[in-house]
Design an enzyme around this catalytic site. Structure first.
Site, PDB file in Angstrom:
ATOM      1  N   GLU A 145       7.704  39.977  22.619  1.00  0.00           N
ATOM      2  CA  GLU A 145       6.857  38.867  22.276  1.00  0.00           C
ATOM      3  C   GLU A 145       6.484  39.053  20.512  1.00  0.00           C
ATOM      4  O   GLU A 145       5.230  38.898  20.635  1.00  0.00           O
ATOM      5  CB  GLU A 145       5.695  38.552  23.129  1.00  0.00           C
ATOM      6  N   GLU A 250      12.432  36.679  33.373  1.00  0.00           N
ATOM      7  CA  GLU A 250      11.172  36.563  34.327  1.00  0.00           C
ATOM      8  C   GLU A 250      10.909  35.086  34.955  1.00  0.00           C
ATOM      9  O   GLU A 250       9.795  34.654  34.531  1.00  0.00           O
ATOM     10  CB  GLU A 250       9.748  36.876  33.302  1.00  0.00           C
TER      11      GLU A 250
HETATM   12  C1  GLA Z   1       4.889  38.085  29.929  1.00  0.00           C
HETATM   13  C2  GLA Z   1       5.226  39.683  30.207  1.00  0.00           C
HETATM   14  C3  GLA Z   1       5.325  39.868  31.574  1.00  0.00           C
HETATM   15  C4  GLA Z   1       4.080  39.457  32.440  1.00  0.00           C
HETATM   16  C5  GLA Z   1       3.696  37.897  32.104  1.00  0.00           C
HETATM   17  C6  GLA Z   1       2.858  37.578  32.935  1.00  0.00           C
HETATM   18  O1  GLA Z   1       5.807  37.401  30.350  1.00  0.00           O
HETATM   19  O2  GLA Z   1       6.531  40.207  29.656  1.00  0.00           O
HETATM   20  O3  GLA Z   1       5.230  41.327  31.881  1.00  0.00           O
HETATM   21  O4  GLA Z   1       2.846  40.371  32.084  1.00  0.00           O
HETATM   22  O5  GLA Z   1       3.618  37.592  30.846  1.00  0.00           O
HETATM   23  O6  GLA Z   1       1.659  38.082  32.672  1.00  0.00           O
END
Ligand code: GLA
Length: 363
Positions: A145, A250
């Site tokens: 990010e 994710e």
């Molecule tokens: C981001 C992070 C994850 C998780 C999510 C939700 O996507 O990469 O590790 O922490 O936020 O909190």
């Protein structure tokens, strides 16, 4: 002799078999599961998945909570579990603005570190954590990010103290620490065009400098109606031109009303009763109609993944079952969401059947 063509029960077959010619199927494990306290989740893991990610235990605050203190207890169990069940083991994540303690950016008197000192600290962390699992963790989310919605670098301590090349440095250290590991850049909200362009610019820049980036992770924290598959397709095609692996890292599909994930965390009880109902419409169970919407949404997404299976190397779910998912506690805690393929009783949902069906119908 009459031969009967048995249609195999997909729930018996397991997701990893259904997709064995297409991509790996991964799942994020929490501490409870890694520590052996959730045997039902492990049974699902063994049957359906061939890749694992650590939900939290390899984040900086968990594995390196203090200046001279690394805590590898959970991470050692995680890697051992992955090896025991012959999983592809993923590391998540080395450099991120979040879940990273304040001390990382300060000297012992609380004063901000300078560039060289912070780079040294980053290198020590990457070498120590990656080095411990060298040759055992297959791929790492090296940086998480780093780009904002407008395409610029996220304002964070890494950027402020080191400058834009902190991303490059992280990848270089990671490559040095374990040359055999796959190295990924992980991000969300690619449907925001300027953000997607910013990520592409970043990866191209790294590639032009000869920095090793093996893949881009699309987090995939999506909703029933957002983003549209066409938007996802557009950015997947754009990212695939970079010549790197593409992964959904994710995945979960929230069914609750949208609330910006970047907002300050709040508790549901802080809203008045009307608003509580609005933000948390299914506190006890998911109505059949929404269950169906979720199944259709998963089906359309997996139909797309399957169609573009030459581009995807892995699809990872960000929880084994609904009861584990962060979406019930962030950005509003105290809600009840239903984002996964397995419910709180560890039972496969209609969404599971829909995913398998869509792929079987194409074979
Ligand atoms: C981001 C992070 C994850 C998780 C999510 C939700 O996507 O990469 O590790 O922490 O936020 O909190």
């Amino acid at each position: 002799m009459i031969t009967v063509n048995r249609v195999e029960d997909p729930r018996q077959l397991g997701l990893k078999k259904v997709f064995r010619d297409d991509f790996n199927i991964g799942v994020a494990l929490n501490l409870n599961q890694i520590s052996g306290n959730d045997p039902n989740a492990i049974a699902i893991l063994k049957k359906h998945f061939n890749s694992i990610s650590p939900e939290n235990i390899l984040k900086w605050e968990a594995v390196h909570p203090k200046l001279n203190k690394y805590d590898f207890e959970a991470a050692d169990c995680y890697v051992a579990l992955g090896e025991k069940y012959k999983m592809q083991i993923i590391g998540h994540t080395l450099v991120w603005f979040n879940q990273t303690p304040d001390w990382v950016f300060q000297d012992e008197s609380g004063k901000s570190l300078d560039r060289e000192a912070l780079l040294e600290r980053m290198k020590d962390h990457i070498f120590t954590v990656m080095g411990r699992y060298k040759g055992r963790i297959h791929g790492w989310d090296v940086v998480n990010e780093a780009i904002m919605a407008d395409g610029s670098f996220r304002k964070c301590k890494w950027l402020e103290i080191i400058g834009e090349d902190y991303v490059q440095k992280a990848f270089e250290y990671a490559h040095e620490a374990d040359p055999s590991a796959q190295l990924y850049y992980n991000e969300y909200d690619f449907e925001k065009k300027l953000k997607c362009e910013g990520v592409i610019r970043l990866i191209c820049d790294l590639q032009s400098k000869g920095v090793c980036v093996d893949g881009v992770g699309i987090q995939g924290h999506w909703f029933l109606d957002y983003p549209r598959v066409n938007e996802i397709k557009e950015y997947v095609l754009a990212l695939s031109k970079l010549g790197v692996k593409i992964m959904v890292t994710e995945m979960d599909i929230g069914v609750l009303p949208f609330y910006p994930v970047d907002s300050q965390a709040v508790d549901l009880s802080s809203f008045d009763p009307e608003l509580q109902k609005k933000h948390n419409p299914y506190p006890n169970n998911l109505p059949d109609s929404v269950q169906k919407d979720l199944a259709n949404r998963y089906a359309e997404l997996f139909s797309f993944f399957h169609e573009h299976r030459d581009k995807f190397s892995r699809i990872t779910f960000w929880a084994v079952h609904d009861g584990q998912s962060w979406r019930s506690y962030l950005p509003i805690s105290g809600r009840t969401d239903y984002p996964m393929l397995f419910d709180r009783q560890y039972k496969a949902k209609p969404a599971f059947d829909a995913v398998v069906k869509i792929v079987q119908s194409k074979k």
